[in-house]
Each structure stands twice: as structure tokens, then as C-alpha cells.
Design a protein around this motif. Structure first.
Motif, PDB file in Angstrom:
ATOM      1  N   THR A 162     -12.882 -37.694  44.883  1.00 52.72           N
ATOM      2  CA  THR A 162     -12.557 -38.773  45.813  1.00 52.72           C
ATOM      3  C   THR A 162     -12.142 -40.062  45.109  1.00 52.72           C
ATOM      4  OG1 THR A 162     -14.073 -37.799  47.410  1.00 52.72           O
ATOM      5  CG2 THR A 162     -13.425 -40.067  47.797  1.00 52.72           C
ATOM      6  N   LEU A 181      -8.291 -40.644  44.605  1.00 55.81           N
ATOM      7  CA  LEU A 181      -7.352 -40.557  45.731  1.00 55.81           C
ATOM      8  C   LEU A 181      -6.066 -41.345  45.495  1.00 55.81           C
ATOM      9  CD1 LEU A 181      -9.595 -40.667  48.933  1.00 55.81           C
ATOM     10  CD2 LEU A 181      -8.098 -38.822  48.184  1.00 55.81           C
ATOM     11  N   ASN A 223      -2.380 -39.862  45.455  1.00 52.66           N
ATOM     12  CA  ASN A 223      -1.419 -40.397  46.430  1.00 52.66           C
ATOM     13  C   ASN A 223      -0.133 -40.812  45.732  1.00 52.66           C
ATOM     14  OD1 ASN A 223      -3.880 -42.044  48.552  1.00 52.66           O
ATOM     15  ND2 ASN A 223      -2.857 -40.097  48.873  1.00 52.66           N
ATOM     16  N   LYS A 270      -1.392 -36.031  49.927  1.00 52.42           N
ATOM     17  CA  LYS A 270      -2.005 -36.679  51.091  1.00 52.42           C
ATOM     18  C   LYS A 270      -3.336 -35.997  51.392  1.00 52.42           C
ATOM     19  CE  LYS A 270       1.737 -39.130  51.792  1.00 52.42           C
ATOM     20  NZ  LYS A 270       1.820 -40.229  50.882  1.00 52.42           N
ATOM     21  N   ALA A 271      -4.359 -36.803  51.669  1.00 54.61           N
ATOM     22  CA  ALA A 271      -5.693 -36.273  51.981  1.00 54.61           C
ATOM     23  C   ALA A 271      -5.675 -35.543  53.318  1.00 54.61           C
ATOM     24  CB  ALA A 271      -6.711 -37.403  52.009  1.00 54.61           C
ATOM     25  N   GLU A 272      -6.448 -34.467  53.376  1.00 52.59           N
ATOM     26  CA  GLU A 272      -6.622 -33.696  54.610  1.00 52.59           C
ATOM     27  C   GLU A 272      -8.103 -33.429  54.808  1.00 52.59           C
ATOM     28  OE1 GLU A 272      -4.657 -29.930  54.681  1.00 52.59           O
ATOM     29  OE2 GLU A 272      -2.798 -30.774  55.418  1.00 52.59           O
ATOM     30  N   GLU A 286     -14.407 -35.667  53.482  1.00 54.97           N
ATOM     31  CA  GLU A 286     -14.956 -35.580  52.127  1.00 54.97           C
ATOM     32  C   GLU A 286     -16.048 -34.510  52.100  1.00 54.97           C
ATOM     33  OE1 GLU A 286     -17.751 -38.627  50.028  1.00 54.97           O
ATOM     34  OE2 GLU A 286     -15.684 -39.316  49.707  1.00 54.97           O
ATOM     35  N   HIS A 311     -15.474 -34.815  46.838  1.00 52.02           N
ATOM     36  CA  HIS A 311     -14.086 -34.367  46.756  1.00 52.02           C
ATOM     37  C   HIS A 311     -13.425 -34.470  48.104  1.00 52.02           C
ATOM     38  CE1 HIS A 311     -15.287 -32.532  42.946  1.00 52.02           C
ATOM     39  NE2 HIS A 311     -14.040 -32.150  42.736  1.00 52.02           N
ATOM     40  N   VAL A 312     -12.105 -34.376  48.108  1.00 50.88           N
ATOM     41  CA  VAL A 312     -11.325 -34.281  49.341  1.00 50.88           C
ATOM     42  C   VAL A 312     -10.163 -33.332  49.078  1.00 50.88           C
ATOM     43  CG1 VAL A 312      -9.856 -36.298  48.888  1.00 50.88           C
ATOM     44  CG2 VAL A 312     -10.310 -35.605  51.240  1.00 50.88           C
ATOM     45  N   SER A 313      -9.814 -32.563  50.091  1.00 44.91           N
ATOM     46  CA  SER A 313      -8.671 -31.664  49.988  1.00 44.91           C
ATOM     47  C   SER A 313      -7.393 -32.497  50.147  1.00 44.91           C
ATOM     48  CB  SER A 313      -8.753 -30.607  51.098  1.00 44.91           C
ATOM     49  OG  SER A 313      -7.716 -29.676  50.950  1.00 44.91           O
ATOM     50  N   MET A 314      -6.405 -32.218  49.321  1.00 45.29           N
ATOM     51  CA  MET A 314      -5.144 -32.958  49.377  1.00 45.29           C
ATOM     52  C   MET A 314      -3.981 -31.964  49.300  1.00 45.29           C
ATOM     53  SD  MET A 314      -5.883 -36.312  47.006  1.00 45.29           S
ATOM     54  CE  MET A 314      -4.739 -37.383  47.904  1.00 45.29           C
TER      55      MET A 314
END
Length: 146
Positions: free
Chosen positions: A115, A118, A122, A127-129, A132, A140-143
């Protein structure tokens, strides 16, 4: 920094050792995260290696669509701590995106990003989807990049 692209069976033992050492140095020791780095996926991956003066200083592994996610993917993005000030993270990611385009013929890429990175991802078009989540105790975040 020079970039090379290798399949698992093209790595020599010294290269493989240096890659695993760098991943352990950053992901296990620096980030203080106990996890199973040797996950059995390296044999499927295409390895993107950044070499400077005979030393591996940056690395990613990339996967074909369906090997890890439905989309192509990039993982184990790492730059040696003392080399981060030179922008090698961007260089290795751009080389990884290009490798996916050339090896797999797609620009649709999914990553599982820490995270705190990001803004960095970017800037590369990801782009984040979704929400978190914790992966190995780290947010983490899926991108996705299309």
C-alpha cells in the motif's frame, strides 16, 4: 543498470543465488517479514534482472496470464536498499511491463502492491482495485494496468 530477461532454466546458480539473496535481504530482513519466499512459482516466471557493476541490484519476476492471476502479473519487485536513489524501481518496472508485452502479447497486468507504494505504481499506469488486505502481515492492494 543493465537489464536482462531470463527464464528459470536460463539462470545460472550464481545468478539464482544472488536473486534469492536480494529478495531475502529486502523482504525478510529489511521489512522484518517472515514468509515463504521460495513458493514454487519461480520455475514458471520470467525473471527481469537489473545488474550494475556485476551485482544484481534490482529484480522482478513476471508471469503469463493464468499463471498467477487471470491477467499477466509482476511480483517480487525489489531494489537493493543502497541503490533506490537512482530510480531503478521505475527502470525495472518499465522493463517488466515491456517484457510482458513482448513475451505474452498483452498489456493487461495485475499486481499485488504494498500500500505504501500506491503513488509509485500509479505513476506507471496502475490503478487500485478493491480494498486493502494483509499479505504476509503487510498492507497490500490489488492494482491493474490495462
Amino acid at each position: 543498470m543493465n537489464i536482462s530477461i531470463r527464464r528459470f532454466n536460463e539462470l545460472d546458480t550464481s545468478e539464482l543465488y544472488a536473486i534469492l539473496q536480494l529478495r531475502s535481504e529486502v523482504f525478510v530482513v529489511e521489512q522484518d517479514c517472515v514468509y515463504q519466499d521460495l513458493d514454487g512459482k519461480d520455475t514458471k516466471a520470467v525473471h527481469v534482472i537489473g545488474n550494475k557493476n556485476g551485482e544484481i541490484v534490482a529484480y522482478t519476476r513476471v508471469f503469463a496470464p493464468g499463471d498467477y492471476f487471470a491477467e499477466a502479473s509482476i511480483g517480487r519487485v525489489v531494489v537493493k536498499q543502497g541503490q533506490r536513489k537512482y530510480g531503478y524501481g521505475k527502470v525495472i518496472m518499465e522493463a517488466s511491463i515491456k517484457a510482458i508485452e513482448e513475451e505474452f502479447g498483452t498489456t493487461n497486468i495485475r499486481i499485488s502492491a504494498q500500500t505504501y507504494l500506491l503513488k509509485f505504481y500509479n505513476s506507471l499506469g496502475f490503478k487500485a482495485e478493491g480494498s486493502e488486505y494483509l499479505e504476509d502481515g503487510i498492507p497490500h492492494v490489488s492494482m491493474v494496468k490495462k
